[in-house]
Design a protein around this motif. Structure first.
Motif: not given
Length: 373
Positions: A343-357
């Motif tokens: 999958f496409e690597p996410q920008p840092a802010p979105l990846e932080a949100l995904n990690k939190g989920l």
């Protein structure tokens, strides 16, 4: 592991000592390291109300079983889920839970929306082994989340679906295809854009560069289909040779399942871009073969093995402007998947949100770990 009930599923996840490879019908071969947890025994339609256009099924229910049931009532899965077994060279049985977990949507998405848009409710087991559902009793620590949207497309990384409820629609009385030949890619995008921008309710817009032909699908009552096809031929005929084709169900099934790539060597990428950007991107790719759907916004690319298509899109090393979009690696060797990621690597802010989920729903990190970053 093969749970036979939701309670079994919850217990197995709660007792798991390491990573789990979540598997529906075994058609996709995600390549996640860990003990396989198969949902194939969680099968069966639990409620079907044709008059209300709703159906509830266990996650492991085969899609073919659901489609047969709907056909008996002249209804269908409007989002047209694809069968990727031929593309991936796998066996197994596509399941309804797998369809929603991956948000698999076919050519009709341009008109009716994606699979997630038809999902009404879910039941699932999170990474701690707790049974969660939307509506009724909901876990306190997930209150406020839109569970339906979270689970659709999460690829089993937030929870393991045990039951899904969703909307179905009536089958169309008639279907025909307006095909426009002798088109290069810029011309095909113009034709597809003109069709999609028309008032004639197009339900498919695809382009085959091998035959230089764009295909425009129209569905509905027979008289309406006849009128709309006539109008589309009149409008689109200015761009190339346009004619109506009937009996094209196999054509659209092939587009849906990317049949043109079946049995051919190479990596398969699925690219989402603005249709207008497809014209600039396609020549850059160096692809062995291409297929265009969703008016040009969905590109399937058969690439030489090991190619980093995302680097091409970003313009790195080419001196060209980047083309925004998302590229998903659908089929490749284990080495290429490990090196490039599916999958496409996410920008840092979105990846932080995904990690939190992920931390919220799977604090131990055991559900399809590493699959989505």
């Amino acid at each position: 592991m093969r749970p036979e009930s939701e309670a079994d599923l919850a217990r197995m996840i709660a007792e798991a000592k390491g990573p789990l490879n979540i598997e529906g019908g075994g058609t996709r071969g995600m390549g996640v390291e860990g003990e396989t947890l198969s949902l194939s025994a969680l099968s069966g339609v639990e409620l079907y109300e044709p008059g209300a256009l709703t159906l509830v099924a266990k996650a492991g229910t085969p899609v073919s079983e659901i489609e047969a049931l709907l056909a008996g009532e002249n209804q269908r899965l409007a989002f047209e889920p694809a069968d990727y077994r031929g593309l991936l060279g796998t066996e197994g049985t596509p399941t309804i839970g797998g369809v929603f977990a991956a948000n698999i949507s076919g050519p009709r998405r341009i008109q009716v929306g994606a699979a997630r848009d038809f999902l009404l409710g879910v039941r699932f087991v999170d990474g701690a082994g707790q049974i969660v559902k939307n509506g009724g009793r909901v876990m306190k620590n997930v209150t406020g989340y839109d569970l339906v949207k979270l689970m659709s497309g999460a690829q089993g990384t937030l929870g393991v679906l045990s039951e899904v409820s969703f909307k179905v629609l009536p089958e169309a009385e008639s279907m025909a295809t307006v095909s426009v030949a002798e088109l290069d890619l810029p011309g095909a995008v113009r034709v597809m854009s003109a069709a999609l921008g028309s008032p004639f309710d197009v339900t498919g817009a695809a382009y085959d560069p091998d035959s230089l032909t764009a295909h425009i699908r129209v569905e509905g009552f027979a008289a309406s289909v006849s009128y709309r096809c006539g109008e589309l031929i009149r409008i689109l005929g200015a761009h190339g040779t346009a004619e109506r084709q009937d009996g094209t169900a196999d054509l659209w099934q092939g587009i849906r399942d990317v049949a043109a790539f079946h049995g051919r060597d190479g990596d398969v990428w699925r690219i989402s871009v603005k249709p207008s950007d497809a014209v600039d991107l396609a020549p850059r790719l160096g692809a062995t073969a291409l297929q265009f759907d969703w008016g040009g916004g969905l590109i399937w690319a058969l690439m030489p093995e090991g190619s980093d298509l995302r680097k091409v899109m970003s313009g790195v090393g080419t001196g060209m402007e980047p083309i925004p979009g998302h590229a998903t690696l659908i089929r490749a060797s284990a080495e290429t998947r490990a090196r490039l990621g599916r999958f496409e690597p996410q920008p840092a802010p979105l990846e932080a949100l995904n990690k939190g989920l992920r931390n919220q729903f799977d604090p131990r990190g055991i559900l399809n770990p590493g699959l989505m970053g």
